[in-house]
Scaffold this active site. Structure first.
Site, PDB file in Angstrom:
ATOM      1  N   GLU A 137      37.117  33.876  23.620  1.00  0.00           N
ATOM      2  CA  GLU A 137      35.809  33.195  23.619  1.00  0.00           C
ATOM      3  C   GLU A 137      34.962  33.659  22.444  1.00  0.00           C
ATOM      4  OE1 GLU A 137      33.923  33.487  27.494  1.00  0.00           O
ATOM      5  OE2 GLU A 137      35.827  33.318  28.533  1.00  0.00           O
TER       6      GLU A 137
ATOM      7  N   GLU B 151      36.439  38.311  34.605  1.00  0.00           N
ATOM      8  CA  GLU B 151      35.290  39.221  34.740  1.00  0.00           C
ATOM      9  C   GLU B 151      35.208  39.940  36.080  1.00  0.00           C
ATOM     10  OE1 GLU B 151      31.739  37.047  33.747  1.00  0.00           O
ATOM     11  OE2 GLU B 151      32.423  36.588  31.735  1.00  0.00           O
TER      12      GLU B 151
END
Ligand code: XIL
Length: 446
Positions: free
Chosen positions: A359, A252
């Site tokens: 995810e 991220e």
């Protein structure tokens, strides 16, 4: 003479009038209705519904078992209905039906509306075919070191061949205080993976959300900070060399703001914009055989973020510092669209990188309009699972890394506290039975 002229005019007028039809007799064409999604799904029927058509006298409804309407149900073949809804019943659970509608106005019958699919709810248990035996790629599940026993472990071992640590392989857990590493939990997970011959994906070395406080409040120069990060990455990757086959090195890094510059994390602040490259270089040096991934969210839903992620990948790839991309896939039943997910895959494959849907969870209640998972929503969620799996399944085998689901039972999902409201984003119920989402996963493999 005048009387003659007047008679002539009268005759001509009557003739012209007789030629033109009266208003009532004018041909009118019926507009075309639009069919809405089926509602009130039960285990033997649903309610079909559609838009009103101006001055329609009635509607003709067809229900079929095939999308091309080649097999119409006898009771529902051009069935006339004056309302805008029709309860369709007597159907078979587990089967998908299709309906379409025409409008009738006088003599005119419209063309068919769009076709709508409605899957009849099956009430029995969902099929329990093991995901890993049905899939030609690695199927992943997250783990916690204190939940590697009992039914949870049974399901992991039956269904999955890849595991990821949910939070124990993040910096705040592995490196809680300066100079002191804590690998207790990681060792347990590594041993579990090794003992059970599971692939273990490392997640995540550098993440702005798992920075221990001593690093946030680092005491020392920028050069000392960088040396500390190098030591951390080198220590962890070296310790598990050959056992952890892949790592999300940086997680991220892209900011969500306009233009998507790099997120202003502590690592960027102290090490500069090329902190990413440095981290991948240290990981590569520590274990050259380890597959290095960059992982991020909104990879599909935002085209600008996607471009920013691909730019990071291109910069790393130039120096052979990256092997794959992780698309987190925290998505909902409403989106992103298949085409956006496909764009993630296409960009990854064209760069000759491995693709990890890392995810996956699919919110069924993103608007918080439900207090319990309804059959309709469970089916919408199932269809999204199916769509995602289908896209992943179609990736060339050489580029498929794994498809990892972020949690086992709904109640265990991180999303409940993240969004602060109820949802059911995963594939298993509280009693560990498979949800329709699980069946959707299986169907996506066909
Ligand atoms: C989440 C875990 O599920 C939580 O248990 C933890 O407290 C916070 O992190 N993106 C990621 C994951 O890359 O590491 C996050 O996992 C979810 C969002």
């Amino acid at each position: 003479m005048k009387i003659r002229q007047a008679l002539w005019i009268l005759c001509i007028s009557l003739f012209v009038l007789s030629c033109s039809k009266s208003d009532d007799a004018v041909e009118v064409t019926a507009g075309v209705p639009s069919a809405y999604g089926a509602v009130n799904l039960t285990n033997d029927g649903f309610t079909a519904n559609w838009t009103r058509v101006y001055r329609a006298d009635k509607y003709l409804v067809d229900v079929a078992t095939k999308a091309d309407f080649s097999t119409l149900l006898p009771n529902y073949t051009a069935l006339p209905v004056t309302a805008l809804t029709l309860n369709v019943s007597g159907l078979t659970a587990g089967i998908t039906y299709y309906y379409r509608v025409r409008a009738v106005r006088g003599e005119s019958i419209s063309v068919f509306s769009n076709a709508v699919a409605a899957e009849i709810i099956s009430t029995g248990p969902e099929p329990t075919t093991a995901l890993k035996s049905a899939a030609n790629f690695n199927v992943g599940m997250i783990v916690r070191s204190n939940r590697l026993t009992g039914i949870t472990s049974d399901i992991i071992l039956r269904e999955f061949d890849n595991i990821t640590s949910e939070y124990e392989m993040k910096m705040d857990k592995m490196y809680p205080s300066k100079g002191t590493y804590d690998f207790t939990a990681v060792d347990k997970i590594v041993n579990y993976a090794t003992d059970n011959k599971l692939n273990l994906h490392g997640h995540a070395l550098i993440w702005h959300n798992s920075v221990p406080s001593w690093v946030t409040n680092f005491v020392g120069t920028n050069a000392e900070f960088e040396a500390m990060v190098k030591d951390y990455i080198t220590t962890v990757v070296t310790r598990y060399k050959g056992k952890i086959k892949s790592w999300d090195v940086v997680n991220e890094a892209v900011d969500d703001g306009s233009g998507n510059p790099l997120r202003n994390s502590i690592f960027k602040q102290k090490m500069g914009d090329d902190y990413i490259k440095k981290c991948y270089q240290w990981a590569r040096d520590a274990d050259p055989a380890c597959k290095l991934f960059y992982n991020d969210y909104n990879f599909a839903s935002s085209a600008t973020k996607r471009a920013a992620i691909f730019k990071i990948a291109d910069d790393l790839k130039k120096d052979n510092l990256i092997d794959g991309l992780g698309a987190q896939m925290h998505i909902s039943y409403k989106g992103p669209a298949a085409s956006e997910i496909q764009a993630v895959v296409d960009g990854t494959v064209s760069r000759k990188l491995l693709m990890h849907f890392s995810e996956l969870d699919i919110q069924a209640n993103p608007d918080n309009d439900l207090t319990a998972l309804t059959p309709e929503r469970a089916i919408s969620q199932k269809n999204k699972y199916k769509e995602v799996v289908k896209i992943f399944n179609a990736i060339p085998a050489a580029n498929q890394y794994a498809l990892t689901v972020w949690g086992m039972r709904d109640s265990e999902s991180w999303l409940l506290s993240f969004w602060g409201h109820i949802d059911w984003p995963l594939m298993y119920n509280e009693d560990y039975s498979a949800k329709k989402a699980h069946t959707g996963f299986l169907e996506g493999l066909k």
